[in-house]
Enzyme design. Sequence first.
Site, PDB file in Angstrom:
ATOM      1  N   SER A 297     -26.336  -2.516 -20.610  1.00  0.00           N
ATOM      2  CA  SER A 297     -26.524  -1.095 -20.342  1.00  0.00           C
ATOM      3  C   SER A 297     -27.881  -0.902 -19.682  1.00  0.00           C
ATOM      4  O   SER A 297     -28.841  -1.605 -20.004  1.00  0.00           O
ATOM      5  CB  SER A 297     -26.462  -0.293 -21.647  1.00  0.00           C
ATOM      6  OG  SER A 297     -26.973   1.019 -21.474  1.00  0.00           O
ATOM      7  N   ARG A 337       9.468   3.551  16.445  1.00  0.00           N
ATOM      8  CA  ARG A 337       8.178   3.026  15.985  1.00  0.00           C
ATOM      9  C   ARG A 337       7.312   4.225  15.688  1.00  0.00           C
ATOM     10  O   ARG A 337       7.297   5.188  16.446  1.00  0.00           O
ATOM     11  CB  ARG A 337       7.535   2.108  17.039  1.00  0.00           C
ATOM     12  CG  ARG A 337       8.186   0.726  17.078  1.00  0.00           C
ATOM     13  CD  ARG A 337       7.482  -0.225  18.024  1.00  0.00           C
ATOM     14  NE  ARG A 337       6.088  -0.365  17.706  1.00  0.00           N
ATOM     15  CZ  ARG A 337       5.155  -0.633  18.632  1.00  0.00           C
ATOM     16  NH1 ARG A 337       5.494  -0.762  19.909  1.00  0.00           N
ATOM     17  NH2 ARG A 337       3.894  -0.764  18.283  1.00  0.00           N
TER      18      ARG A 337
END
Length: 488
Positions: A297, A337
């Site tokens: 921490s 496409r």
Amino acid sequence: MTSGVPASFGSGAGGDAGLLSPVSASPLVAALTGDRPVLAAILAVESGWAAVLEKAGLAPAGSAAVVASAAEAGRYDLADVALRAQGGGNPVIPLLSDLRKHVTALDTEGIGAGKAVHTSLTSQDVLDTALMLMAHTTVGAVLADVKRTTAALAALAEQHADTLCVGRSLTQHSLPFTFGLRAAQWFQGVAAAGRQLENLELPVQFGGAAGTLAAGTVLTADSPATPFTLAESLASQLGLAAAPAPWHTNRLAVTSLGHALASVLDAFGKIAADVLFLSRPEVAELAEPRAAGRGVSSAMPQKQNPVLSVLVRSAALQGPQLVAQLHLAAANFNDERPDGAWHTEWPALRHLLALTLGAAGHLRELTEGLQVFPEAMRRNLDLAGPLLLAEGVSAAVSPLLEEKDGRTGKQQLQDVVDRTLQAPSAEQGATYRKLLREAVPAGLLPDLRLDELLDPASYLGEAGGISRRILAAYADFATATPNGANRG
């Protein structure tokens, strides 16, 4: 800079290093899913196609070697290609321009090797195939870690087959359980998802400009080859699956891959969520393996955070949205496409591959080094005392009791439970036994039999059998493979 942005911002040559995605910040993930591997995969497709054409007699002899040399990824300026991709909407177009220049420069004997570059292909053929090729390599690395993880889980399931713990339902203690069964269920989730990923087919794409193979038909007009045999040869060349037809706008190959990856992350997330809870100090049944600098921490020096589980869970929580993006794109592939829908697939799929690979390595490390504390498991099991056995007691004893004051035996035993719950928590165990003894004459329920019914080990059902069936169903995932991913 007048904008207030530091001059060094964005200057890194390595692209996305994963600063805000620590789960996927690793050399292996970068090597398999970063920008450079994408570029290399595109070049590998073009080089593979040149080899296919030469073998079929549709390109000059020797051209494949020239193209292969020109297709070395180190020759190309990644940032420049990415910037120029804005001109045509995809990176294949500028990369092809550079590839052709390199081929021309390397074709010192003038064999016409340029004829083998991209002939009868379209950019979608190349990029779809390149992404499948990148996925193929990445999936292999994921599976290597998955199988080491499942081997570790299988070992835990066997080692702790008789380790008692408490089962929990809707956050509350439910029934006696075993840690072996919990590990076996973790194993089942990962193995089932791994098998799905393992059986996935990643197909080559070849359809030409509009998915009709028109240019391929012209190319093969005077050849024994056909566009279909060329596509099959390319699949073989690249180690991909052959496709029966072009799939420009049928995106099941992509969504199936995304689904399989997300399923793996789902299984990972289940384990991470359990470990996060079970490693809480007030529970303390499990602990992650320790390593220097891990779990620290920035403000509290005493903390040891379960960071492997945190990282794995972070990946699992991102997976569904990425798969949703793939499905959203697939549902919007218009015409023969597509326009922008296709473009939204690329980052989503690549990020999903990176997250899964990153999480697989972290979970493998977690499961191989998981610390198990049977004493804490028994302590937590005993918190509920014999009241935890109320279901089993009711099933065994209620048939022995005659109806009393209009209440069945089951209802009488429910009264015992309800009265027990009115007692302070610390006294509920003794209270339950006392009230049971008062409600059921010793002639119907001897003390020895009552002790047996109030022993958690007597009410495990088929926990052992379930574990064995799970391990047998996925026996190929129960032992580690010697060729696991080598991670630093």
